[in-house]
Structures are given as C-alpha cells and as structure tokens.
Design a protein around this motif. Structure first.
Motif, PDB file in Angstrom:
ATOM      1  N   MET A   1      21.291  76.852  67.722  1.00 42.67           N
ATOM      2  CA  MET A   1      21.967  77.367  68.894  1.00 42.67           C
ATOM      3  C   MET A   1      23.425  77.653  68.554  1.00 42.67           C
ATOM      4  N   ALA A   2      23.883  78.844  68.807  1.00 43.40           N
ATOM      5  CA  ALA A   2      25.260  79.231  68.525  1.00 43.40           C
ATOM      6  C   ALA A   2      26.177  78.781  69.664  1.00 43.40           C
ATOM      7  N   SER A   3      27.447  78.778  69.374  1.00 35.60           N
ATOM      8  CA  SER A   3      28.431  78.378  70.381  1.00 35.60           C
ATOM      9  C   SER A   3      28.737  79.526  71.333  1.00 35.60           C
ATOM     10  N   ASN A   4      29.014  79.168  72.571  1.00 38.34           N
ATOM     11  CA  ASN A   4      29.402  80.114  73.605  1.00 38.34           C
ATOM     12  C   ASN A   4      30.845  80.537  73.350  1.00 38.34           C
ATOM     13  N   ILE A   5      31.114  81.833  73.363  1.00 42.14           N
ATOM     14  CA  ILE A   5      32.457  82.333  73.086  1.00 42.14           C
ATOM     15  C   ILE A   5      33.487  81.791  74.081  1.00 42.14           C
ATOM     16  N   ASP A   6      33.078  81.510  75.299  1.00 44.25           N
ATOM     17  CA  ASP A   6      34.009  80.928  76.285  1.00 44.25           C
ATOM     18  C   ASP A   6      34.443  79.526  75.859  1.00 44.25           C
ATOM     19  N   PHE A   7      33.515  78.739  75.307  1.00 45.80           N
ATOM     20  CA  PHE A   7      33.863  77.405  74.821  1.00 45.80           C
ATOM     21  C   PHE A   7      34.801  77.521  73.616  1.00 45.80           C
ATOM     22  N   VAL A   8      34.507  78.441  72.726  1.00 47.21           N
ATOM     23  CA  VAL A   8      35.354  78.649  71.541  1.00 47.21           C
ATOM     24  C   VAL A   8      36.776  78.999  71.976  1.00 47.21           C
ATOM     25  N   GLN A   9      36.910  79.915  72.912  1.00 47.74           N
ATOM     26  CA  GLN A   9      38.241  80.308  73.396  1.00 47.74           C
ATOM     27  C   GLN A   9      38.943  79.140  74.091  1.00 47.74           C
ATOM     28  N   TYR A  10      38.192  78.324  74.800  1.00 49.12           N
ATOM     29  CA  TYR A  10      38.759  77.143  75.455  1.00 49.12           C
ATOM     30  C   TYR A  10      39.362  76.198  74.409  1.00 49.12           C
ATOM     31  N   ALA A  23      39.931  81.327  65.723  1.00 45.24           N
ATOM     32  CA  ALA A  23      38.540  80.965  65.429  1.00 45.24           C
ATOM     33  C   ALA A  23      37.877  82.151  64.750  1.00 45.24           C
ATOM     34  N   LYS A  24      37.167  81.881  63.656  1.00 35.41           N
ATOM     35  CA  LYS A  24      36.464  82.934  62.918  1.00 35.41           C
ATOM     36  C   LYS A  24      34.990  82.601  62.857  1.00 35.41           C
ATOM     37  N   LYS A  25      34.178  83.596  63.149  1.00 36.25           N
ATOM     38  CA  LYS A  25      32.729  83.413  63.129  1.00 36.25           C
ATOM     39  C   LYS A  25      32.278  83.134  61.700  1.00 36.25           C
ATOM     40  N   MET A  26      31.479  82.078  61.558  1.00 37.43           N
ATOM     41  CA  MET A  26      30.962  81.678  60.250  1.00 37.43           C
ATOM     42  C   MET A  26      29.533  81.186  60.420  1.00 37.43           C
ATOM     43  N   PHE A  27      28.591  81.848  59.813  1.00 43.79           N
ATOM     44  CA  PHE A  27      27.199  81.384  59.792  1.00 43.79           C
ATOM     45  C   PHE A  27      26.650  81.096  61.190  1.00 43.79           C
ATOM     46  N   GLY A  28      27.000  81.914  62.160  1.00 46.77           N
ATOM     47  CA  GLY A  28      26.483  81.738  63.513  1.00 46.77           C
ATOM     48  C   GLY A  28      27.333  80.858  64.402  1.00 46.77           C
ATOM     49  N   ASP A  29      28.253  80.109  63.831  1.00 47.61           N
ATOM     50  CA  ASP A  29      29.180  79.306  64.618  1.00 47.61           C
ATOM     51  C   ASP A  29      30.601  79.663  64.198  1.00 47.61           C
ATOM     52  N   TYR A  30      31.568  78.740  64.319  1.00 49.41           N
ATOM     53  CA  TYR A  30      32.961  79.115  64.108  1.00 49.41           C
ATOM     54  C   TYR A  30      33.723  78.100  63.263  1.00 49.41           C
ATOM     55  N   GLY A  31      34.583  78.634  62.394  1.00 45.56           N
ATOM     56  CA  GLY A  31      35.613  77.849  61.741  1.00 45.56           C
ATOM     57  C   GLY A  31      36.875  78.029  62.567  1.00 45.56           C
ATOM     58  N   ILE A  32      37.694  76.998  62.665  1.00 42.81           N
ATOM     59  CA  ILE A  32      38.912  77.100  63.466  1.00 42.81           C
ATOM     60  C   ILE A  32      40.117  76.778  62.583  1.00 42.81           C
ATOM     61  N   TYR A  33      41.127  77.637  62.674  1.00 44.51           N
ATOM     62  CA  TYR A  33      42.273  77.613  61.776  1.00 44.51           C
ATOM     63  C   TYR A  33      43.572  77.429  62.553  1.00 44.51           C
ATOM     64  N   CYS A  34      44.526  76.767  61.895  1.00 46.55           N
ATOM     65  CA  CYS A  34      45.884  76.657  62.427  1.00 46.55           C
ATOM     66  C   CYS A  34      46.833  77.170  61.355  1.00 46.55           C
ATOM     67  N   ASP A  35      47.571  78.208  61.673  1.00 47.04           N
ATOM     68  CA  ASP A  35      48.514  78.812  60.727  1.00 47.04           C
ATOM     69  C   ASP A  35      47.842  79.097  59.381  1.00 47.04           C
ATOM     70  N   GLY A  36      46.622  79.597  59.433  1.00 52.94           N
ATOM     71  CA  GLY A  36      45.895  80.000  58.235  1.00 52.94           C
ATOM     72  C   GLY A  36      45.126  78.899  57.524  1.00 52.94           C
ATOM     73  N   LYS A  37      45.216  77.674  58.010  1.00 50.77           N
ATOM     74  CA  LYS A  37      44.556  76.527  57.369  1.00 50.77           C
ATOM     75  C   LYS A  37      43.368  76.086  58.219  1.00 50.77           C
ATOM     76  N   ILE A  38      42.170  76.047  57.621  1.00 55.60           N
ATOM     77  CA  ILE A  38      40.999  75.623  58.384  1.00 55.60           C
ATOM     78  C   ILE A  38      41.070  74.111  58.605  1.00 55.60           C
ATOM     79  N   PHE A  39      40.913  73.710  59.861  1.00 49.93           N
ATOM     80  CA  PHE A  39      41.005  72.284  60.181  1.00 49.93           C
ATOM     81  C   PHE A  39      39.764  71.757  60.887  1.00 49.93           C
ATOM     82  N   GLY A  40      38.862  72.640  61.285  1.00 48.68           N
ATOM     83  CA  GLY A  40      37.690  72.158  62.000  1.00 48.68           C
ATOM     84  C   GLY A  40      36.621  73.216  62.171  1.00 48.68           C
TER      85      GLY A  40
END
Length: 106
Positions: A1-10, A23-40
């Motif tokens: 199950m992929a993540s809802n874009i509204d949750f990602v934006q939240y 947030a960048k789409k990766m393999f059906g879900d998302y990587g989340i970055y701060c100032d270019g560094k992936i943290f979650g």
C-alpha cells in the motif's frame, strides 16, 4: 500500500521548521529530505526517522522497526501532530548524519 499524498504533504509541513523539506517518490513510497539530506521515509502512511544515538533522548517513545520488508530498522514516529517536536527531531537527526556525497557528473 502506497502513502497518501495528503499525508506526505502533512509530514513535510510538520517538519518545515527544520529547513527545506522535500519528499521524493521512491519505490512506491517516499524518501524525505532536509536541505538535501535524506533523514527519513514515509511508507504506508507512517513516518520513519533514520536512527541516531543523538536523537534518542528526544524521542517520546522509542520504537524501532523496518519501514518495509527487508529494510533496516528506523525509528517509527507515531506522534506526527506536534510541529515543534517533529522539527526538533529532524534538526537533531540531520546534525548527526553525514553530508551527502556529491553527485558525479555524467
């Protein structure tokens, strides 16, 4: 199950005090970055933070689990409604992570 874009934006909005959050789409879900560094990661509408020793004292609950089958354990962050708390976790995590390697030119 992929993540809802509204949750990602939240989540992006909730972490916004830490820096430039993307947030960048990766393999059906998302990587989340701060100032270019992936943290979650955001997987199946759940927020996961890369584990670091420095962020442990800030966690309200420490729950380590993999965000998807075969993944390493991440901190699962259930309390995503506290803007200041999430921003503080992201700032501390990013301070503890190494700088991203420069991309090679093609």
């Amino acid at each position: 199950m992929a993540s809802n874009i509204d949750f990602v934006q939240y989540i992006v909005d909730q972490c916004s005090e830490a820096g430039e959050i993307v947030a960048k789409k990766m393999f059906g879900d998302y990587g989340i970055y701060c100032d270019g560094k992936i943290f979650g990661l955001i997987c199946d509408d759940r927020f996961y933070l890369k584990p670091t020793e420095e962020v442990k004292p800030l966690l309200r609950t420490e729950e380590l689990c993999p965000p998807y089958d075969g993944a390493k354990d991440y901190f699962y962050i259930a309390d995503v409604d506290d803007h200041d708390y999430l921003s503080q976790l992201v700032k501390q995590t990013c301070r503890s992570l190494p700088e991203p390697k420069p991309k090679r030119k093609k």
